[in-house]
Each structure stands twice: as structure tokens, then as C-alpha cells.
Write a protein that holds these residues in place. Structure first.
Motif, PDB file in Angstrom:
ATOM      1  N   ALA A  40       0.847  -1.194   0.000  1.00  0.00           N
ATOM      2  CA  ALA A  40       0.000   0.000   0.000  1.00  0.00           C
ATOM      3  C   ALA A  40       0.881   1.242   0.000  1.00  0.00           C
ATOM      4  N   GLN A  41       0.368   2.322  -0.571  1.00  0.00           N
ATOM      5  CA  GLN A  41       1.063   3.612  -0.612  1.00  0.00           C
ATOM      6  C   GLN A  41       0.026   4.698  -0.380  1.00  0.00           C
ATOM      7  N   GLN A  42       0.370   5.650   0.488  1.00  0.00           N
ATOM      8  CA  GLN A  42      -0.544   6.751   0.763  1.00  0.00           C
ATOM      9  C   GLN A  42      -0.150   7.959  -0.074  1.00  0.00           C
ATOM     10  N   LEU A  43      -1.160   8.642  -0.626  1.00  0.00           N
ATOM     11  CA  LEU A  43      -0.959   9.831  -1.445  1.00  0.00           C
ATOM     12  C   LEU A  43      -1.691  11.004  -0.807  1.00  0.00           C
ATOM     13  N   VAL A  44      -1.175  12.214  -1.046  1.00  0.00           N
ATOM     14  CA  VAL A  44      -1.750  13.435  -0.486  1.00  0.00           C
ATOM     15  C   VAL A  44      -1.873  14.456  -1.602  1.00  0.00           C
ATOM     16  N   ARG A  45      -2.953  15.272  -1.533  1.00  0.00           N
ATOM     17  CA  ARG A  45      -3.107  16.346  -2.506  1.00  0.00           C
ATOM     18  C   ARG A  45      -3.807  17.521  -1.837  1.00  0.00           C
ATOM     19  N   ASN A  46      -3.246  18.712  -1.999  1.00  0.00           N
ATOM     20  CA  ASN A  46      -3.905  19.937  -1.548  1.00  0.00           C
ATOM     21  C   ASN A  46      -4.925  20.346  -2.600  1.00  0.00           C
ATOM     22  N   THR A  47      -5.959  21.038  -2.184  1.00  0.00           N
ATOM     23  CA  THR A  47      -6.964  21.471  -3.154  1.00  0.00           C
ATOM     24  C   THR A  47      -6.378  22.469  -4.139  1.00  0.00           C
ATOM     25  N   LYS A  48      -5.424  23.296  -3.695  1.00  0.00           N
ATOM     26  CA  LYS A  48      -4.813  24.246  -4.622  1.00  0.00           C
ATOM     27  C   LYS A  48      -4.000  23.516  -5.695  1.00  0.00           C
ATOM     28  N   ASP A  49      -3.401  22.367  -5.345  1.00  0.00           N
ATOM     29  CA  ASP A  49      -2.672  21.577  -6.337  1.00  0.00           C
ATOM     30  C   ASP A  49      -3.614  21.027  -7.398  1.00  0.00           C
ATOM     31  N   LYS A  50      -4.803  20.643  -6.972  1.00  0.00           N
ATOM     32  CA  LYS A  50      -5.800  20.116  -7.903  1.00  0.00           C
ATOM     33  C   LYS A  50      -6.180  21.178  -8.929  1.00  0.00           C
ATOM     34  N   PHE A  51      -6.425  22.397  -8.463  1.00  0.00           N
ATOM     35  CA  PHE A  51      -6.801  23.479  -9.375  1.00  0.00           C
ATOM     36  C   PHE A  51      -5.629  23.910 -10.254  1.00  0.00           C
ATOM     37  N   ARG A  52      -4.421  23.864  -9.714  1.00  0.00           N
ATOM     38  CA  ARG A  52      -3.231  24.234 -10.493  1.00  0.00           C
ATOM     39  C   ARG A  52      -3.043  23.272 -11.657  1.00  0.00           C
ATOM     40  N   VAL A  53      -3.231  21.983 -11.426  1.00  0.00           N
ATOM     41  CA  VAL A  53      -3.086  20.988 -12.491  1.00  0.00           C
ATOM     42  C   VAL A  53      -4.148  21.212 -13.567  1.00  0.00           C
ATOM     43  N   GLN A  54      -5.380  21.509 -13.152  1.00  0.00           N
ATOM     44  CA  GLN A  54      -6.443  21.766 -14.124  1.00  0.00           C
ATOM     45  C   GLN A  54      -6.130  22.989 -14.969  1.00  0.00           C
ATOM     46  N   GLN A  55      -5.587  24.044 -14.370  1.00  0.00           N
ATOM     47  CA  GLN A  55      -5.238  25.246 -15.117  1.00  0.00           C
ATOM     48  C   GLN A  55      -4.111  24.970 -16.099  1.00  0.00           C
ATOM     49  N   GLN A  56      -3.123  24.183 -15.685  1.00  0.00           N
ATOM     50  CA  GLN A  56      -2.017  23.864 -16.579  1.00  0.00           C
ATOM     51  C   GLN A  56      -2.505  23.043 -17.763  1.00  0.00           C
ATOM     52  N   GLN A  57      -3.439  22.129 -17.526  1.00  0.00           N
ATOM     53  CA  GLN A  57      -3.967  21.322 -18.621  1.00  0.00           C
ATOM     54  C   GLN A  57      -4.735  22.181 -19.608  1.00  0.00           C
ATOM     55  N   GLN A  58      -5.472  23.166 -19.119  1.00  0.00           N
ATOM     56  CA  GLN A  58      -6.202  24.057 -20.015  1.00  0.00           C
ATOM     57  C   GLN A  58      -5.256  24.926 -20.823  1.00  0.00           C
ATOM     58  N   GLN A  59      -4.155  25.374 -20.228  1.00  0.00           N
ATOM     59  CA  GLN A  59      -3.193  26.213 -20.940  1.00  0.00           C
ATOM     60  C   GLN A  59      -2.429  25.407 -21.977  1.00  0.00           C
ATOM     61  N   ASN A  60      -2.180  24.132 -21.692  1.00  0.00           N
ATOM     62  CA  ASN A  60      -1.417  23.294 -22.613  1.00  0.00           C
ATOM     63  C   ASN A  60      -2.233  22.851 -23.826  1.00  0.00           C
ATOM     64  N   ARG A  61      -3.529  22.944 -23.736  1.00  0.00           N
ATOM     65  CA  ARG A  61      -4.361  22.568 -24.877  1.00  0.00           C
ATOM     66  C   ARG A  61      -4.247  23.626 -25.961  1.00  0.00           C
ATOM     67  N   LYS A  62      -3.815  23.207 -27.087  1.00  0.00           N
ATOM     68  CA  LYS A  62      -3.686  24.124 -28.222  1.00  0.00           C
ATOM     69  C   LYS A  62      -4.908  23.935 -29.106  1.00  0.00           C
ATOM     70  N   PRO A  63      -5.403  25.001 -29.667  1.00  0.00           N
ATOM     71  CA  PRO A  63      -6.547  24.823 -30.559  1.00  0.00           C
ATOM     72  C   PRO A  63      -6.145  23.980 -31.767  1.00  0.00           C
ATOM     73  N   THR A  64      -7.005  23.063 -32.112  1.00  0.00           N
ATOM     74  CA  THR A  64      -6.687  22.192 -33.241  1.00  0.00           C
ATOM     75  C   THR A  64      -6.804  22.976 -34.537  1.00  0.00           C
ATOM     76  N   LYS A  65      -5.850  22.780 -35.387  1.00  0.00           N
ATOM     77  CA  LYS A  65      -5.824  23.473 -36.661  1.00  0.00           C
ATOM     78  C   LYS A  65      -6.747  22.742 -37.634  1.00  0.00           C
ATOM     79  N   GLN A  66      -7.646  23.485 -38.210  1.00  0.00           N
ATOM     80  CA  GLN A  66      -8.593  22.875 -39.133  1.00  0.00           C
ATOM     81  C   GLN A  66      -7.902  22.669 -40.478  1.00  0.00           C
TER      82      GLN A  66
END
Length: 73
Positions: A40-66
């Protein structure tokens, strides 16, 4: 603060399960524990880390070129 415990029958399975949580902002807490059913392994996450990851994923998404296509007759 969120806590999560991953349980797996062998170390390889534990490593692959834990690896799937790390990109989501989870961090390792403590060491690997051995018990009757495996490991077994225990993991920890702060709520601010959760939102930071979501923001980074949105910034990394590039609009697809048609792409233009032309029909050949």
C-alpha cells in the motif's frame, strides 16, 4: 487536504497505479507499507494543487488546426 491509499498485490502493480495519480497533483506520503494482501502507498493532494493541475492542462491545450481538404473528382 485530500488523502488516498492505493493497494496492490505486487510492487509493479502498485507502481503503475501510483504513477497514474501523480499527473493529477497527488504526492507520495510516507513509504510503501507491506500487509497481508500486498502493498500500500498513501498519497496526499492539496486542493490548490488540484486546481493548479487543471489550469495547466487548459493552458497546454492548443486549438486544433482545421485542415482543408479538396475532393478529387
Amino acid at each position: 487536504m485530500e488523502y488516498n491509499i492505493i493497494i496492490a498485490p505486487d510492487l509493479e502493480g502498485l507502481a503503475s497505479e501510483v504513477a497514474s495519480f501523480l499527473p493529477q497533483g497527488w504526492r507520495l506520503k510516507g513509504s510503501i507499507l507491506e500487509h497481508g494482501e500486498g502493498y500500500a502507498q498513501q498519497l496526499v493532494r492539496n486542493t490548490k494543487d488540484k486546481f493548479r493541475v487543471q489550469q495547466q492542462q487548459q493552458q497546454n491545450r492548443k486549438p486544433t488546426k482545421q485542415r482543408r481538404t479538396r475532393w478529387i473528382e
